[in-house]
Scaffold this active site. Structure first.
Site, short mmCIF file in Angstrom:
data_model
loop_
_atom_site.label_atom_id
_atom_site.label_comp_id
_atom_site.label_asym_id
_atom_site.label_seq_id
_atom_site.Cartn_x
_atom_site.Cartn_y
_atom_site.Cartn_z
N ASP A 1 0.87 -1.17 0.00
CA ASP A 1 0.00 0.00 0.00
C ASP A 1 0.91 1.23 0.00
O ASP A 1 2.14 1.13 0.12
CB ASP A 1 -0.97 -0.02 1.19
CG ASP A 1 -2.18 0.88 0.92
OD1 ASP A 1 -2.14 1.67 -0.05
OD2 ASP A 1 -3.18 0.80 1.67
C1 BGC Z 1 -4.98 3.20 0.11
C2 BGC Z 1 -5.16 2.16 -0.97
C3 BGC Z 1 -5.00 2.78 -2.32
C4 BGC Z 1 -3.66 3.47 -2.40
C5 BGC Z 1 -3.35 4.08 -3.74
C6 BGC Z 1 -3.74 4.04 -0.09
O1 BGC Z 1 -3.69 5.10 0.79
O2 BGC Z 1 -4.93 2.57 1.38
O3 BGC Z 1 -6.40 1.54 -0.82
O4 BGC Z 1 -5.15 1.81 -3.32
O5 BGC Z 1 -3.62 4.48 -1.42
O6 BGC Z 1 -4.10 5.19 -4.00
#
Ligand code: BGC
Length: 761
Positions: free
Chosen positions: A286
């Site tokens: 993530d």
């Molecule tokens: C979130 C994810 C997301 C990623 C990319 C993160 O902060 O937890 O769910 O896919 O950002 O945008």
């Protein structure tokens, strides 16, 4: 008689096994990727493990810089949050013409519930209980996103959560592992189709692995601590279902598991995901999850990057820990070349499966972008799906549906707003386009009725809270008049009307990432407005916008009609009009329990019995498991949702009261539409294992069918049960069915059910 979805247990198993393709090594791909790996330097390999953001939507403080220079230097494996065929073509051109090995780039985006045509937030989608529609929403999202140059989405989010304080409840499918698994499979199928290399399919990414929905107190990014038995039985099934359905990638979660952040958790990624579940795809972190392990207290950037690689992570999102430290770690013997090769292989394989080595521009077509995005047909589907996601929570004396005549007062901070209609995680949406409630109602009534509008209140009394809850271009345009002036304006139009429609609740960004709340009721000024509207004595319909289960005990007691519309997407206003005026009969059912108050949380239907359960019908007994001040009941149970018609259920008939492993029995009920209009009903089947080697939940959803019945029509609804449906993970984490007594329940929600007994011999 029409059965919309037939998810009998038997067909479910057939579907699952049909989707699990035999894992045969793809020798052509293997040869190609091995050949390429042999030509690559260590730095080129490490470059492939780097995922940057194009900056169109970011969720952290660190953002990628010098993207172009990094591509030229061979330091980029993928880019996300960049769209349009022209921009993507430009970046891809640099990669395939200006780098030594001409390796194409992956282009990702958070396409969570639609791309430009927005569908309901995932929690709303789940309330359709309609797997065909859910799959269609993902198919359309993939078609639109791929037409705009993208080939990868960070969806589905399948985190089970039992804590409505957590803002990201809105992004998932609720509290149930069985339903969550069905939805996970439908989404993966919708995005990926049957061939990832087609130009209108994209790679899905199941997230957030794992247990992200179980953070303490529902506070985002918070600590998780859970037994293995609970993980395996209650939280892991939807991730596994996505893996079984062939999901191409998996994203790590921000939380820790067993004291080790997921992103460095070798047990999770290597032992469970790859070895036990046989996952062959790519693992991405993530957003800056590697770097965040410094704050978790796991070491400096070099150390945490090495930990992530060794755990089985292949790609580093935004943080560049891999890019800047892995070579050094290799030289110091802290990681091996094989670990880098393995990660790089996964990234290259993903590109191979997407067909990027054959044609790096296969997803860049201006023509497709012009013709396949936000089409009439996609919007029609969005309208249909939105209407099917609404949950009718209350409808006293048939206040709903309302007539398209007379005078309707439309009131509330969400009544005349477009930007909030798509809800959270709608980064690709054009916020000027969604249909507001006001627009939807006005166009539905034309000249047949008068619609008077007044804002009635702001979102919250506290303007700073409102600011935090209306970020990312989703302003509600705060009105600077006093609360009293706003209220009086609303009461004035209410006094001239026959019925009041109050569009109240949460703003889009009151849920989603980093949007946890400790008070999950309708905010202060809006509640006051609602109270004042009720005092007029006119019929009031609450159209509730919500990204989570809310506390609605007071509303349930006082408001005659409540329609929960979640955040419906592009066609919000049209779909709301369809249901309010009765052109569509609501059929959504809750996929989360709605508690009476925050103190009851976590409250979920599939809980354990305890050694001191309350006696049936009691709400307090001394020395029993309960509270002094509030009963154990929810306001609305899991599976609950009303219709403009009514359904009656016969008793359950079983083909036999016992069976042996290897055999099957069937259970059926006759469901009758006992009202006076056509309607859809989700017939739900639950099972309880009465005695186990570990304690078992009081009920578990094991099947459902969504049927449509005309007024007066009846249908026999049959479920097939085999020993497989009775299996659970025992204390040795073996997946077993234990002989003994079971109860089967069939009904309209998890509370109102018929029951029967059977035995597994
Ligand atoms: C979130 C994810 C997301 C990623 C990319 C993160 O902060 O937890 O769910 O896919 O950002 O945008």
């Amino acid at each position: 008689m029409k059965s919309l979805i037939t998810v009998s247990l038997i067909s479910l198993y057939i579907t699952v096994s049909a989707q699990i393709k035999p894992v045969l090594p793809d020798t052509k791909m293997d040869k190609f990727v091995t050949g390429l790996l042999n030509k690559m330097t260590i730095d080129e390999k490490i470059g492939q493990l780097n995922l940057l953001t194009g900056g169109e939507a970011t969720t952290g403080s660190v953002v990628s810089s010098d993207v172009e220079a990094k591509i030229k230097a061979g330091n980029v494996g993928g880019i996300f949050s960049m769209s349009s065929p022209a921009r993507i073509r430009k970046a891809q051109e640099i990669a395939v013409s200006q780098t030594r090995l001409k390796i194409p780039i992956l282009f990702g985006m958070d396409v969570i519930h639609g791309y430009k045509t927005m569908f309901p937030i995932p929690l709303g989608l789940s309330c359709t209980w309609n797997m065909k529609l859910i799959e269609r929403s993902a198919r359309i999202a993939a078609t639109e996103a791929s037409a705009d140059g993208l080939n990868w989405t960070f969806s589905p989010m399948v985190d089970i959560s039992r804590d409505p304080r957590w803002g990201r409840v809105s992004e998932g499918s609720g509290e149930d592992p069985y339903l969550g698994s069905q939805i996970a499979m439908a989404m993966v199928k919708g995005y990926q189709g049957d061939d990832l290399s087609k130009n209108n399919t994209i790679m899905a990414c199941v997230k957030h692995f794992a247990l992200y929905g179980a953070g303490e107190a529902g506070r985002d990014y918070n600590t998780v601590d859970m037994s293995r038995v609970r993980m395996y039985n209650e939280y892991l099934p939807p991730y596994k279902a996505a893996v079984d359905a062939g999901v191409g990638s998996v994203m790590t979660s921000f939380n820790e598991i067993d004291g080790i952040p997921a992103t460095a958790n070798k047990w999770l990624f290597t032992d469970l995901l790859r070895k036990q579940w046989g996952f062959k795809g790519m693992v991405v972190t993530d957003y800056t999850a590697i770097n965040e392990m410094i704050d978790h207290g796991m070491g400096d950037l070099q150390q945490v990057s090495a930990l992530a690689l060794k755990a089985g992570v292949d790609m580093d999102m935004v943080g560049e820990g891999f890019l800047t430290t892995l070579n050094k770690s290799l030289q110091q013997g802290k990681i091996t070349q094989k670990q880098i090769d393995d990660a790089c292989r996964k990234v290259l394989e993903a590109k191979y499966k997407l067909g990027l080595f054959n044609d790096p521009y296969r997803y860049c077509s201006e023509e497709r972008a012009a013709n396949e995005i936000y089409t009439e047909s996609n919007r029609r589907t969005a309208r249909e799906i939105a209407a099917e996601s609404f949950v009718l929570l209350k409808n006293d004396r048939n206040v709903l549906p309302i007539k398209k005549s007379g005078t309707i007062a439309l009131v509330g901070p969400l009544a005349n707003n477009r930007a909030n209609m798509p809800g959270t995680w709608s980064v690709s949406a054009d916020f000027s386009k969604p249909i507001s409630v006001r627009e939807g109602l006005e166009s539905a009534v034309g000249n047949n009725a008068r619609i008077l509008y007044a804002r009635g209140s702001n979102l919250t009394e506290d303007s700073l809270l409102e600011q935090r809850a209306t970020m990312f271009g989703k302003s509600l345009g705060r009105d600077n008049r006093s609360d009293e002036a706003l209220l009086n304006e609303a009461l004035n139009i209410a006094s001239q009307s026959d019925v009041i429609v109050a569009a109240l609740g949460e703003a889009a960004e009151m849920t989603g990432e980093s949007a946890s709340r400790t008070d999950i009721g309708i905010p202060d000024v809006q509640r006051k407005l609602l109270g004042a509207l009720l005092k007029t004595g006119k019929p009031v319909v609450l159209v509730l916008f919500a990204g989570r289960p809310m506390t609605l005990a007071w509303e349930q007691q006082h408001v005659p009609a409540i329609l929960n519309v979640w955040f419906p997407g592009s066609e919000a206003g049209t779909a709301i009009a369809d249901v309010l005026f009765g052109d569509v009969n609501p059929s959504g059912k809750l996929t989360t329990t709605f508690p009476q108050n925050v103190g009851q949380i976590p409250l979920y239907y599939n809980h354990k019995n305890t050694g001191r359960p309350l006696a049936d019908g009691q709400w307090f007994q001394k020395f029993r498991s309960n509270f002094l001040d509030v009963s154990n009941d929810p306001v609305y149970p899991f599976g609950f949702g009303l219709s403009y018609t009514s359904f009656s259920y016969s008793d359950i008939s079983l083909s036999s009261s016992s069976f042996k492993p290897g055999e099957k029995i069937t259970a059926f009920v006759t469901v009758t539409n006992s009202g006076n209009r056509t309607g859809k009903e989700v017939v739900q089947m639950y099972i309880r294992d009465m005695v186990g080697s570990i304690t078992r939940p009081v009920k578990e959803l094991k099947g459902f069918q969504k049927i449509e019945l005309k007024a007066g029509e009846s249908q026999k609804v049959t479920f097939t049960i085999s020993a497989d449906d009775l299996k659970f993970y025992n204390s040795d984490l073996k997946f077993v069915a234990e002989p003994g007594d079971f109860k089967i329940f069939i009904g309209t929600n998890s509370r109102d059910v018929k029951e029967a007994d059977f035995k597994l011999l």
